[in-house]
Design a protein around this motif. Structure first.
Motif, PDB file in Angstrom:
ATOM      1  N   PHE A   1       0.828  -1.208   0.000  1.00 13.93           N
ATOM      2  CA  PHE A   1       0.000   0.000   0.000  1.00 13.93           C
ATOM      3  C   PHE A   1       0.863   1.260   0.000  1.00 13.93           C
ATOM      4  O   PHE A   1       0.650   2.171  -0.807  1.00 13.93           O
ATOM      5  N   LEU A   2       1.834   1.314   0.898  1.00 19.86           N
ATOM      6  CA  LEU A   2       2.619   2.534   1.049  1.00 19.86           C
ATOM      7  C   LEU A   2       3.457   2.824  -0.189  1.00 19.86           C
ATOM      8  O   LEU A   2       3.502   3.966  -0.671  1.00 19.86           O
ATOM      9  N   VAL A   3       4.130   1.800  -0.732  1.00 17.92           N
ATOM     10  CA  VAL A   3       4.950   2.026  -1.922  1.00 17.92           C
ATOM     11  C   VAL A   3       4.067   2.436  -3.096  1.00 17.92           C
ATOM     12  O   VAL A   3       4.380   3.386  -3.830  1.00 17.92           O
ATOM     13  N   SER A   4       2.943   1.741  -3.295  1.00 17.94           N
ATOM     14  CA  SER A   4       2.054   2.053  -4.410  1.00 17.94           C
ATOM     15  C   SER A   4       1.469   3.448  -4.271  1.00 17.94           C
ATOM     16  O   SER A   4       1.438   4.229  -5.243  1.00 17.94           O
TER      17      SER A   4
ATOM     18  N   VAL B   1       3.745  10.703  -6.152  1.00 16.97           N
ATOM     19  CA  VAL B   1       4.945  11.331  -6.722  1.00 16.97           C
ATOM     20  C   VAL B   1       4.795  11.500  -8.231  1.00 16.97           C
ATOM     21  O   VAL B   1       5.132  12.547  -8.799  1.00 16.97           O
ATOM     22  N   PHE B   2       4.276  10.471  -8.895  1.00 16.31           N
ATOM     23  CA  PHE B   2       4.060  10.562 -10.344  1.00 16.31           C
ATOM     24  C   PHE B   2       3.087  11.697 -10.677  1.00 16.31           C
ATOM     25  O   PHE B   2       3.324  12.473 -11.617  1.00 16.31           O
ATOM     26  N   ILE B   3       2.010  11.811  -9.926  1.00 16.36           N
ATOM     27  CA  ILE B   3       1.019  12.859 -10.172  1.00 16.36           C
ATOM     28  C   ILE B   3       1.654  14.242 -10.024  1.00 16.36           C
ATOM     29  O   ILE B   3       1.502  15.116 -10.879  1.00 16.36           O
ATOM     30  N   VAL B   4       2.418  14.435  -8.954  1.00 13.88           N
ATOM     31  CA  VAL B   4       3.018  15.748  -8.685  1.00 13.88           C
ATOM     32  C   VAL B   4       4.048  16.106  -9.746  1.00 13.88           C
ATOM     33  O   VAL B   4       4.051  17.222 -10.296  1.00 13.88           O
TER      34      VAL B   4
END
Length: 544
Positions: A43-46, A52-55
């Motif tokens: 959960f945390l890694v995903s 991060v990808f969105i930002v």
């Protein structure tokens, strides 16, 4: 295989439940302060990687767009042979299961019976596994393949001077429809068969968690509960997120185009973002209600509306031409199945690289999502029944739909090419999101049916989003199917945000890049799954 080896294999698989109890501490959920029941590492890694990808995509849209285009170019030109051969293998693997003794194995054990009747089962397969593609590509692909991107090098009906060549029309129509059937038929559903069957076997027959990692126990042993298993599940989460984001982005583009066609709403990135946000809000309600209260009811309503929409197009348009086109396309698809599927030896590299490879990557990227969903609703079916129904029933429905829509649009185009909106939207300006509405413009009740088309697109949008949220939630909760509602809603929100940033970061090329980037590593995971399926089925037959 020797008797000793058989015994070892059977003993290894029959001990899975014991090993699962030993390793369960590594994957069990944790109840957090906001009601999340999560598998900590997955959960945390995903979640963090998604955010991060969105930002980064929002901060650097131009660089992101360039990267996305490079990914698409590399995959379609350098790995075309790989994806074509991969999906051909899945077809052969599925057929082998049907004709082998393994087909008699029942998902859930000899006494298991189906949880859903055929009608509900088919409706959920239809809504989750097909999605927005029927509306977005139903007119676009047959017309484009018959006139621009020509499968197997057929002659275009339009000559060099732009005038029609009557002798080429019949061949172009048949091959255009056959090329469309290739992308939406047996090949794609064979991808889903592999994923869904692996999950169903190891969950219902072996008692393991409902998670992708469980299918790798015969290969990894107890290591499947450690970081090897975490990596597999994390990859499945990303594959699902980007596969869904592509569908959501296409759905937003088509809904926006339809609203422009009917109501004059401006076609813009802003309008598409608002549509994604609005539909995500509706999906959150469906996700909150769960599988039976939300997804099942929406899927059934979706199927009813889709059938009504299809019947209108069939009977309001040139009915005999549409039915003849469907049949001609189907027979051509069957007779040209091998050359259309071949990784090499075809003249039309542009057709294969620009269309087929993207589709195979898209199907692979959707496999965790649709495969888990199909497995969840398919308990009690025999392997033979499961494979045959999943391969043939949705494929046949798609062939009829796209055959009727495609043949109707092609008839309109060739009858009056100078005034055809289909020609203007698909061939002249290439506005794929408007292709459906161009065809509806030549039929009665254009405004009403275009509005119904928009509603259907939005419902497909919702069913894909909420079904995907349930699947991602299951993976990140360590295989649990009843994780807390706030957790499901979190993933529905993330799906919408990724679709938005991909649209803003490069449009269609960005959507394609997200699919292909995750499909490359996940395709290897699926090849290994085939081995695990055979091991599991072999053990089931021995116990019987």
């Amino acid at each position: 295989m020797t008797t000793t080896s058989d015994s070892a294999t059977d003993a290894e698989i029959s001990d899975m439940q014991t090993d699962y109890v030993v390793g369960q501490d590594n994957i069990k959920g944790q109840l957090g302060p906001i009601g999340f029941d999560i598998h900590n590492r997955v959960f945390l890694v995903s979640a963090l990687a998604s955010l991060v990808f969105i930002v980064l995509t929002l901060l650097f849209p131009e660089r992101a767009g360039g990267l996305f285009q490079a990914i698409v170019g590399f995959t379609t030109t350098r790995l075309d042979w790989y994806f074509m051969g991969l999906v051909d293998f899945f077809i052969l693997f599925s057929i082998a299961l049907v004709i082998s003794p393994y087909g008699a194995v029942r998902l859930g054990g000899p006494e298991a019976r189906p949880d859903y009747g055929y009608l509900s089962w088919f409706a959920m397969l239809f809504a989750a596994g097909i999605g927005i593609g029927l509306l977005f590509f139903g007119v676009l692909e047959p017309v484009y393949h018959a006139n621009v991107s020509l499968p197997l090098g057929i002659a275009s009906p339009f000559g060099a001077d732009g005038t029609l060549n009557p002798e080429a029309i019949a061949e172009a129509t048949a091959m255009g429809l056959a090329g469309t059937y290739l992308h939406w038929g047996l090949h794609g559903w064979a991808v889903y068969v592999v994923m869904a069957l692996a999950l169903a076997l190891f969950t219902y027959n072996k008692g393991l968690p409902f998670s992708i990692r469980s299918a790798f126990y015969p290969i990894l042993g107890e290591r499947v509960w450690g970081w090897w298993g975490h990596a597999i599940d994390i990859l499945a989460v990303f594959s699902t997120l980007f596969g869904l984001a592509t569908s959501l982005g296409l759905g937003a583009q088509q809904a926006n185009a339809g609203m422009n066609f009917v109501f004059g709403l401006e076609v813009s990135a802003t309008a598409q973002v608002i549509i994604i946000l609005a539909v995500t809000a509706v999906a959150l309600v469906s996700v909150w209600r769960g599988l039976d209260g939300g997804v099942k009811k929406l899927s059934e309503w979706n199927m009813v509306l889709a059938v009504l929409f299809f019947c209108f197009v069939l009977f309001a348009g040139p009915t005999l031409v549409a039915l003849s086109g469907f049949w001609t396309g189907l027979t051509t698809y069957v007779t040209e199945f091998v050359p259309l599927s071949a990784p090499f030896g075809r003249e039309d590299d542009a057709y294969r690289q620009a269309w087929s490879v993207f589709y195979w990557a898209w199907w692979v990227s959707w496999a965790p999502f649709v495969g888990m969903f199909i497995a969840r609703v398919s308990r009690g079916r025999t392997v033979r029944e499961f494979v045959v129904c999943v391969l043939l029933i949705p494929s046949l429905f798609i062939f009829i739909w796209m055959g009727v829509f495609g043949a109707t649009a092609l008839e309109q185009l060739y009858a009056d090419p100078d005034n055809s909106l289909v020609k203007a939207y698909v061939i002249d300006s290439y506005s794929p999101e408007l292709s459906l509405f161009g065809m509806l413009n030549e039929l009665p009740l254009t405004g009403l049916m275009a509005t119904l088309g928009i509603i259907l697109a939005l419902i497909f949008f919702v069913t894909s989003s909420d079904s995907g949220s349930l699947v991602i939630d299951t993976i990140t909760a360590g295989g649990k199917i009843d994780a807390p509602r706030p957790q499901r809603m979190f993933w529905a929100t993330v799906e919408g945000l990724i679709a938005i940033v991909l649209l803003l970061g490069g449009g269609l090329s960005a959507l394609q890049a997200g699919v292909t980037a995750t499909a490359i590593p996940f395709s290897i995971v699926m090849l290994l799954m085939c081995y695990s399926i055979l091991r599991a089925l072999h053990g089931e037959l021995k116990r019987r």
